[in-house]
Design a protein around this motif. Sequence first.
Motif, PDB file in Angstrom:
ATOM      1  N   GLY B 292       0.673  -1.211   0.076  1.00  0.00           N
ATOM      2  CA  GLY B 292      -0.006  -0.085  -0.111  1.00  0.00           C
ATOM      3  C   GLY B 292       0.800   1.296   0.124  1.00  0.00           C
ATOM      4  N   ARG B 293       2.006   1.103  -0.357  1.00  0.00           N
ATOM      5  CA  ARG B 293       3.172   2.313  -0.241  1.00  0.00           C
ATOM      6  C   ARG B 293       2.711   3.233  -1.358  1.00  0.00           C
ATOM      7  NH1 ARG B 293       8.428  -0.467  -0.631  1.00  0.00           N
ATOM      8  NH2 ARG B 293       7.272  -1.703  -1.997  1.00  0.00           N
ATOM      9  N   THR B 294       2.504   2.579  -2.458  1.00  0.00           N
ATOM     10  CA  THR B 294       2.235   3.505  -3.685  1.00  0.00           C
ATOM     11  C   THR B 294       0.853   4.294  -3.610  1.00  0.00           C
ATOM     12  OG1 THR B 294       3.833   2.406  -5.170  1.00  0.00           O
ATOM     13  CG2 THR B 294       1.935   3.742  -6.111  1.00  0.00           C
ATOM     14  N   GLU B 295      -0.137   3.411  -2.854  1.00  0.00           N
ATOM     15  CA  GLU B 295      -1.282   3.962  -2.736  1.00  0.00           C
ATOM     16  C   GLU B 295      -1.350   4.950  -1.922  1.00  0.00           C
ATOM     17  OE1 GLU B 295      -0.188   0.794  -2.886  1.00  0.00           O
ATOM     18  OE2 GLU B 295      -1.456  -0.178  -4.669  1.00  0.00           O
ATOM     19  N   ILE B 296      -0.760   5.239  -0.799  1.00  0.00           N
ATOM     20  CA  ILE B 296      -0.624   6.172  -0.019  1.00  0.00           C
ATOM     21  C   ILE B 296      -0.135   7.569  -0.980  1.00  0.00           C
ATOM     22  CG2 ILE B 296       0.916   7.473   1.898  1.00  0.00           C
ATOM     23  CD1 ILE B 296       0.677   5.095   3.465  1.00  0.00           C
ATOM     24  N   ALA B 297       1.066   7.309  -1.713  1.00  0.00           N
ATOM     25  CA  ALA B 297       1.405   8.434  -2.581  1.00  0.00           C
ATOM     26  C   ALA B 297       0.153   8.943  -3.512  1.00  0.00           C
ATOM     27  CB  ALA B 297       2.534   8.013  -3.288  1.00  0.00           C
ATOM     28  N   GLU B 298      -0.521   7.777  -4.279  1.00  0.00           N
ATOM     29  CA  GLU B 298      -1.582   8.046  -5.037  1.00  0.00           C
ATOM     30  C   GLU B 298      -2.747   9.031  -4.182  1.00  0.00           C
ATOM     31  OE1 GLU B 298      -0.967   4.799  -8.338  1.00  0.00           O
ATOM     32  OE2 GLU B 298      -2.530   4.539  -7.071  1.00  0.00           O
ATOM     33  N   THR B 299      -2.900   8.655  -3.022  1.00  0.00           N
ATOM     34  CA  THR B 299      -3.957   9.255  -2.239  1.00  0.00           C
ATOM     35  C   THR B 299      -3.512  10.693  -1.942  1.00  0.00           C
ATOM     36  OG1 THR B 299      -4.444   7.114  -1.157  1.00  0.00           O
ATOM     37  CG2 THR B 299      -5.327   9.006  -0.124  1.00  0.00           C
ATOM     38  N   LEU B 300      -2.297  10.898  -1.572  1.00  0.00           N
ATOM     39  CA  LEU B 300      -1.903  12.213  -1.078  1.00  0.00           C
ATOM     40  C   LEU B 300      -1.900  13.179  -2.394  1.00  0.00           C
ATOM     41  CD1 LEU B 300       1.257  11.450   1.017  1.00  0.00           C
ATOM     42  CD2 LEU B 300      -0.864  12.426   1.527  1.00  0.00           C
ATOM     43  N   ILE B 301      -1.552  12.562  -3.656  1.00  0.00           N
ATOM     44  CA  ILE B 301      -1.886  13.488  -4.555  1.00  0.00           C
ATOM     45  C   ILE B 301      -3.411  13.544  -5.486  1.00  0.00           C
ATOM     46  CG2 ILE B 301       0.483  13.528  -5.301  1.00  0.00           C
ATOM     47  CD1 ILE B 301       0.019  11.606  -7.421  1.00  0.00           C
ATOM     48  N   GLY B 302      -4.362  12.957  -4.781  1.00  0.00           N
ATOM     49  CA  GLY B 302      -5.565  13.122  -5.225  1.00  0.00           C
ATOM     50  C   GLY B 302      -5.944  12.065  -6.179  1.00  0.00           C
ATOM     51  N   ILE B 303      -5.400  11.106  -6.550  1.00  0.00           N
ATOM     52  CA  ILE B 303      -5.777  10.347  -7.548  1.00  0.00           C
ATOM     53  C   ILE B 303      -6.596   9.159  -6.931  1.00  0.00           C
ATOM     54  CG2 ILE B 303      -4.859   8.356  -8.917  1.00  0.00           C
ATOM     55  CD1 ILE B 303      -2.828  10.074  -9.831  1.00  0.00           C
ATOM     56  N   ARG B 304      -6.446   8.812  -5.482  1.00  0.00           N
ATOM     57  CA  ARG B 304      -7.554   7.937  -4.841  1.00  0.00           C
ATOM     58  C   ARG B 304      -8.067   8.965  -3.903  1.00  0.00           C
ATOM     59  NH1 ARG B 304      -6.304   2.471  -5.520  1.00  0.00           N
ATOM     60  NH2 ARG B 304      -4.722   1.967  -6.480  1.00  0.00           N
ATOM     61  N   LYS B 305      -9.407   8.559  -3.859  1.00  0.00           N
ATOM     62  CA  LYS B 305     -10.312   9.334  -3.051  1.00  0.00           C
ATOM     63  C   LYS B 305     -10.405   8.547  -1.498  1.00  0.00           C
ATOM     64  CE  LYS B 305     -11.203  12.002  -6.382  1.00  0.00           C
ATOM     65  NZ  LYS B 305      -9.914  12.234  -6.803  1.00  0.00           N
ATOM     66  N   PRO B 306      -9.944   9.298  -0.225  1.00  0.00           N
ATOM     67  CA  PRO B 306     -10.238   8.698   1.009  1.00  0.00           C
ATOM     68  C   PRO B 306     -11.659   8.842   1.409  1.00  0.00           C
ATOM     69  CG  PRO B 306      -8.888  10.776   1.199  1.00  0.00           C
ATOM     70  CD  PRO B 306      -9.214  10.578  -0.302  1.00  0.00           C
ATOM     71  N   VAL B 307     -12.090   7.987   2.020  1.00  0.00           N
ATOM     72  CA  VAL B 307     -13.450   7.905   2.602  1.00  0.00           C
ATOM     73  C   VAL B 307     -13.433   8.409   3.968  1.00  0.00           C
ATOM     74  CG1 VAL B 307     -14.533   6.061   1.294  1.00  0.00           C
ATOM     75  CG2 VAL B 307     -13.426   5.505   3.350  1.00  0.00           C
ATOM     76  N   ALA B 308     -12.389   8.480   4.736  1.00  0.00           N
ATOM     77  CA  ALA B 308     -12.449   8.847   5.934  1.00  0.00           C
ATOM     78  C   ALA B 308     -10.949   9.381   6.363  1.00  0.00           C
ATOM     79  CB  ALA B 308     -12.432   7.896   7.022  1.00  0.00           C
ATOM     80  N   GLY B 309     -10.599  10.449   7.138  1.00  0.00           N
ATOM     81  CA  GLY B 309      -9.318  10.688   7.671  1.00  0.00           C
ATOM     82  C   GLY B 309      -8.985  12.269   6.980  1.00  0.00           C
ATOM     83  N   GLU B 310      -8.069  12.718   7.482  1.00  0.00           N
ATOM     84  CA  GLU B 310      -7.634  14.155   7.039  1.00  0.00           C
ATOM     85  C   GLU B 310      -6.274  14.360   6.744  1.00  0.00           C
ATOM     86  OE1 GLU B 310      -7.821  16.945  10.870  1.00  0.00           O
ATOM     87  OE2 GLU B 310      -9.735  15.986  10.368  1.00  0.00           O
ATOM     88  N   ILE B 311      -5.931  15.339   5.787  1.00  0.00           N
ATOM     89  CA  ILE B 311      -4.544  15.712   5.407  1.00  0.00           C
ATOM     90  C   ILE B 311      -4.369  17.041   5.878  1.00  0.00           C
ATOM     91  CG2 ILE B 311      -2.963  15.809   3.417  1.00  0.00           C
ATOM     92  CD1 ILE B 311      -4.542  13.501   1.942  1.00  0.00           C
ATOM     93  N   THR B 312      -3.286  17.297   6.532  1.00  0.00           N
ATOM     94  CA  THR B 312      -3.003  18.584   6.873  1.00  0.00           C
ATOM     95  C   THR B 312      -1.485  19.074   6.476  1.00  0.00           C
ATOM     96  OG1 THR B 312      -3.929  18.284   8.776  1.00  0.00           O
ATOM     97  CG2 THR B 312      -3.069  20.254   8.786  1.00  0.00           C
ATOM     98  N   LEU B 313      -1.431  20.220   5.732  1.00  0.00           N
ATOM     99  CA  LEU B 313      -0.193  20.520   5.221  1.00  0.00           C
ATOM    100  C   LEU B 313       0.188  21.985   5.876  1.00  0.00           C
ATOM    101  CD1 LEU B 313      -0.819  20.286   1.350  1.00  0.00           C
ATOM    102  CD2 LEU B 313       1.221  19.235   2.806  1.00  0.00           C
ATOM    103  N   GLU B 314       1.215  21.995   6.404  1.00  0.00           N
ATOM    104  CA  GLU B 314       1.951  22.962   7.490  1.00  0.00           C
ATOM    105  C   GLU B 314       0.747  23.495   8.127  1.00  0.00           C
ATOM    106  OE1 GLU B 314       3.606  25.473   4.192  1.00  0.00           O
ATOM    107  OE2 GLU B 314       5.628  24.419   4.648  1.00  0.00           O
ATOM    108  N   GLY B 315      -0.117  22.947   8.606  1.00  0.00           N
ATOM    109  CA  GLY B 315      -1.017  23.211   9.675  1.00  0.00           C
ATOM    110  C   GLY B 315      -2.538  23.440   9.140  1.00  0.00           C
ATOM    111  N   GLN B 316      -2.406  23.406   7.748  1.00  0.00           N
ATOM    112  CA  GLN B 316      -3.584  23.868   6.941  1.00  0.00           C
ATOM    113  C   GLN B 316      -4.311  22.590   6.485  1.00  0.00           C
ATOM    114  OE1 GLN B 316      -4.813  27.091   4.880  1.00  0.00           O
ATOM    115  NE2 GLN B 316      -4.251  27.852   7.181  1.00  0.00           N
ATOM    116  N   ARG B 317      -5.530  22.464   6.771  1.00  0.00           N
ATOM    117  CA  ARG B 317      -6.331  21.361   6.607  1.00  0.00           C
ATOM    118  C   ARG B 317      -6.573  21.288   4.996  1.00  0.00           C
ATOM    119  NH1 ARG B 317     -11.636  17.834   8.112  1.00  0.00           N
ATOM    120  NH2 ARG B 317     -11.193  16.416   6.175  1.00  0.00           N
ATOM    121  N   VAL B 318      -6.162  20.206   4.065  1.00  0.00           N
ATOM    122  CA  VAL B 318      -6.312  20.428   2.793  1.00  0.00           C
ATOM    123  C   VAL B 318      -7.198  19.399   2.141  1.00  0.00           C
ATOM    124  CG1 VAL B 318      -4.518  21.890   2.141  1.00  0.00           C
ATOM    125  CG2 VAL B 318      -4.234  19.323   2.374  1.00  0.00           C
ATOM    126  N   ASP B 319      -7.920  19.588   0.936  1.00  0.00           N
ATOM    127  CA  ASP B 319      -8.604  18.774   0.319  1.00  0.00           C
ATOM    128  C   ASP B 319      -8.228  18.618  -0.887  1.00  0.00           C
ATOM    129  OD1 ASP B 319     -10.542  17.024  -0.388  1.00  0.00           O
ATOM    130  OD2 ASP B 319     -12.322  18.615  -0.801  1.00  0.00           O
TER     131      ASP B 319
END
Lengths: 322, 502
Positions: B292-319
């Motif tokens: 699932g390592r590549t899948e993490i990368a693909e999720t971070l760059i928006g190719i896969r859509k997470p159903v739960a959880g959040e991603i924060t960049l330098e303190g800012q929540r991003v979608d």
Amino acid sequence: MAVFVQRIRRVDFQKYGAVFALIVLFALSAILSPYFLQYQNLVNILRQVSYTGIIALGMTFIIIAGGIDLSVGSMVAIVGAILVVAINWLLPVFQSELLVILAVAALALILGFAGGAMNGVMVTKGRIAPFIVTLGTMAIFRSLTLYFGNAGEFRSKSEMFGNLGMGSYLYMPIPVWVMLVLAVLMNAALNNTRYGRYICAVGSNSRVAMFSAISVDRVRFFTYVITGVVVGVSSFLLTARFNAVSSTNVGMGFELDAIAAVIVGGTTLSGGRGTIWGTIIGAVILGIINNMLNMIGISPYLQGTVKGLVIIGAVYIQRQRA
Amino acid sequence: MGNTLVRAENIGKSFSSVPVLQNINLEIRRGEILGVIGENGAGKSTLMKILSGIYTPSSGSVFFEGAKAEIRKPIDAKRIGISIIPQEFNLIKDLSVYDNIFLGSELVQKSRLLNKSLMKARTAELLKALEITIPPEARIENLSAAQKQMVEICKALAFDSKLLIMDEPTTVLTHYEIEVLFKLMRRLRDRGMTIVYISHKLKEVKAVCDRVVILRDGLLIDDRPITEITLPEMAERMVGRALNQIFPPKNQPDERVALEVKGVTVPGVLSDISFQVHRGEVLGFAGLMGAGRTEIAETLIGIRKPVAGEITLEGQRVDVRGTRDAVRHGLSYLSEDRQGSGVITGFTVTQNTTLVSLPRYSGAAFGLIAKKKEREAAGRYQKMFNIKTPSLDTRLEYLSGGNQQKVSLSKSIDTLPKILIADEPTRGIDVLAKTEIYQLIHSLAAQGIACLFISSELEEVIGMCHRVIVMKDGKITGILEGDQINEAEIMFYATGIRETRG
């Protein structure tokens, strides 16, 4: 020497193959018929080529991006029909005939935009193969034109519109000028703008394009819209030329002519690479072939056969190079 | 003819008058495993393509079993018994194993219908002889990379190949799978098969080969029994100079968190992924293939859509809804699949370099590209990464894999990212290029860029990373720091023997 020959094969032939073909054909025609080189004949060839040539410019974008549009001919017919109806309806409303013509010119662009957008939405949002989408709209546009025109003619009542269609500027028919101006613009768009680069990227490898932050769908969508708009332009000019639209005949086989011009001009059917000037040359080559067939007295019904063979031959040569 | 199977005499090959091979004299002996090593662009692949009929040599000749062989097309090579297993497999994924093995040489009954039972039986025999446990009816798409490779090998053996050429066969395999492959190779050799093994992985060459030849800049510069050369010697001969420390010293990462991922779940792929990466940190991702390592990368760059959880960049929540969003937020992805999603092979070096960053080189209104600026940028990367190319206008299809990878990296860096996700950044490239890429990632980290470093080569994960996340089946099984970062620990967590949630 071997290296030299190889270079000619690899670079020059691929790039300038169509130019060589044009030169050879031109020389051959000049030898075969004494009338070929007459000014009026050459101008006629260009005029005939221009209507489908304009469409082929948009088709070049679509094919480089990896798509196809079969609906262009029917779109010419339906846009033309609506333009004629609009002219006849507007003439009593507006005082100035010129104003009417300007209005329908704008309408032509809007209708083309709408038609292209329809194709584009179905291809990108609907995820339907472009071949199927445009095969469908080809049938739909033609059938609607036939239905509303009762399979007859839409005749315009504006004299000025007809004169415009026959008009020339600086010894060249207006549609030829339009084609050249559009070619210059679209050539610049293809080679010198971001959008042009993206068209090639999407056609070359859409997955890489997607990973490279390119909106693949948007790029594809606009190739259809651009083609729709140039179809609108072509339809306006062609309708003016006859000052009427025959619902059965107008635009018949234009898709074949446009696709043939693109392919003969060296754009690969698999997408990713192609040139606008190649397409123009491709269109002129097809025009000269038609002209020659007429001159040497071959039945016009056989022209389709020749065109078909030229397309197949051009793709065959592309395959050999790849 | 004696013990010699293939003899290449004075082989030379040029592309548009640029020589890539010169005066190659090579003997391949029956029943040996011959390692062929060299840097990117040293000519390894070209030489093998000549032996397998994909290229014809510009000069020289090839002798097979003592007779001059005219190998003009791949079919000629196949006929005399030379098979090549390319880096990218040549299998049809919708067909079964036996269909693929007999593809193009199907066995038929008298009625001209396919003799499926015979093909199945023959395939089963072949698989059994090689001690491979894959059912002959299995569809290719359901097989792992290692299994596909086994099928490729069977395909070669089914037609009585005498020489098997393997081009970088281990790049897509895990540790365990590599061991299995090596066992198979030795077994084949002991039965008289000759194998040519092309690789960048010197350790593997040392482990499995009997003899090694080294190519550099199109010349064959060394030919020795494997017992008479050490690993550092091999590396030095390849590069042509002494190699310094392979891994740069680790810098001190910043306190500030660059990226935080909390509870990200993608159904069937990732479950409850949480981690932080600091500015200037190189965070490793280890695990077996499919963890699932590549899948993490693909999720971070928006190719896969997470159903739960959040991603924060330098303190800012991003979608991040797509790759465009990712680039806008300063996330850059260096793909593991170079030709599938990294570079456009029909584009030039320049065009690839600026593929993502093109908006910076073009006007806002009409998008007119400033071609001079674009070329200058590409030229800078060419110098910085030492990219070997005839010109910046050369299409990437004419560059070697390692140089393509460097262009791909240029492309990822040119977006001026805050976070670089490097997925198998050194796959299939040579030692020198590897050290260059390590240096580069290190210097990016030193500039404060956070780097997610996904790799199947434990050595580089250990050498490069400040912390290592180990994954298994779409879950994080361990986060290792300091002394914990070693092969044994990583393998414990990767195989699920040990599990803690970090």
